[in-house]
Design a protein around this motif. Structure first.
Motif: not given
Length: 280
Positions: A255-268
């Motif tokens: 998961v990408l947690v910061w910055p909030l506007d880019r926060a996302t789950v890093l899917h395979n």
């Protein structure tokens, strides 16, 4: 808060001992009963005051003990999380554009590899196997970013040696044959050409040709921004032919947690590798 002391409740000076003289018994008896009642009240108040002091001291000690237990428990929990579950890292370079950019904060699962197996397409953080970061000085975060790093380090979610780690994508597993014929050609794994949607805008699969079989207990890793990534391709002269030991892998970024506007789950990107056969 003011404590109640014994001196705060003076005894009535007119109260005395019961008289035994005749003729004055009724009057004196009445005064003595009032005095006894007041004296009893005074003693009860003193007892309450005396009991209150150790109770307050005991309450203060209990709060200190509970606070200490909470702090120790939090530190132990943080250490357990860092050691066995997750760890935070930041991205210092452009090698993983556009999936990850500079100063992104990611969380890495330490359950992979371990209870869960690594898969082609996973983004992994690994410790420099030697020479990959040579001549590269870690970027020191300042301001609020530096403060956040300090907090993560203090609670154990951020590594003291963060500058010794790299982040890349797994392209080949042990035994896989990974190759590319050069510029304009796709990367192939076990003979299957890859369609790689995660590549940076304008990047090509590889600007150089290579052909290698991944050694046992090793991984072939590449950055998503291929023309700005010092990855396995550039370390073919190293032991392992550019592959990294699985033992150097800290974990899988999930998961990408910061910055909030880019926060996302890093899917395979499973579809990219679904047609790749297992190594023979």
């Amino acid at each position: 808060m003011h404590e109640t002391s014994a001196g705060a409740w003076p005894a009535d000076p007119q109260l005395g001992e019961p008289s035994t003289e005749g003729g004055r018994g009724d009057g004196v008896t009445g005064g003595t009963e009032a005095g006894a009642e007041a004296s009893s009240t005074t003693r009860a108040q003193r007892r309450l005051a005396e009991r209150g002091r150790p109770a307050r001291r005991s309450a203060g000690g209990s709060i200190l003990r509970e606070t200490a237990i909470i702090l120790v428990s939090a530190l132990v929990l943080s250490w357990l999380i860092k050691t066995f579950l997750v760890q935070a890292f930041f991205i210092p370079s452009s090698s993983m554009h556009d999936t990850l950019v500079e100063d992104d904060r990611i969380m890495v699962s330490k359950l992979t590899p371990g209870p869960f197996d690594l898969e082609r397409g996973d983004i992994v953080v690994f410790k420099d196997p030697g020479g990959w970061l040579e001549g590269q000085k870690p970027v020191e975060a300042t301001g609020w970013r530096g403060a956040m790093n300090d907090v993560f380090t203090f609670v154990g979610l951020y590594p003291q040696d963060a500058g010794e780690h790299l982040v890349k994508r797994v392209i080949g597993l042990p035994g896989d044959r990974v190759a590319c014929a050069g510029p304009g050609e796709p990367v192939t794994v076990n003979g299957v050409a890859l369609d790689e949607p995660y590549l940076a805008a304008g990047a090509i699969p590889s600007q150089m040709d290579f052909d290698i079989t991944v050694p046992p207990n090793s991984l072939w890793v590449m950055g998503d921004n291929r023309q700005s990534s010092s990855d396995s391709r550039l370390h073919r002269g190293d032991p392992g032919g550019g592959s990294i030991p699985i033992g150097n892998v800290v974990g899988k970024a999930f998961v990408l947690v910061w910055p909030l506007d880019r926060a996302t789950v890093l899917h395979n990107p499973g579809a990219t590798f679904e047609d790749v056969p297992d190594a023979s």
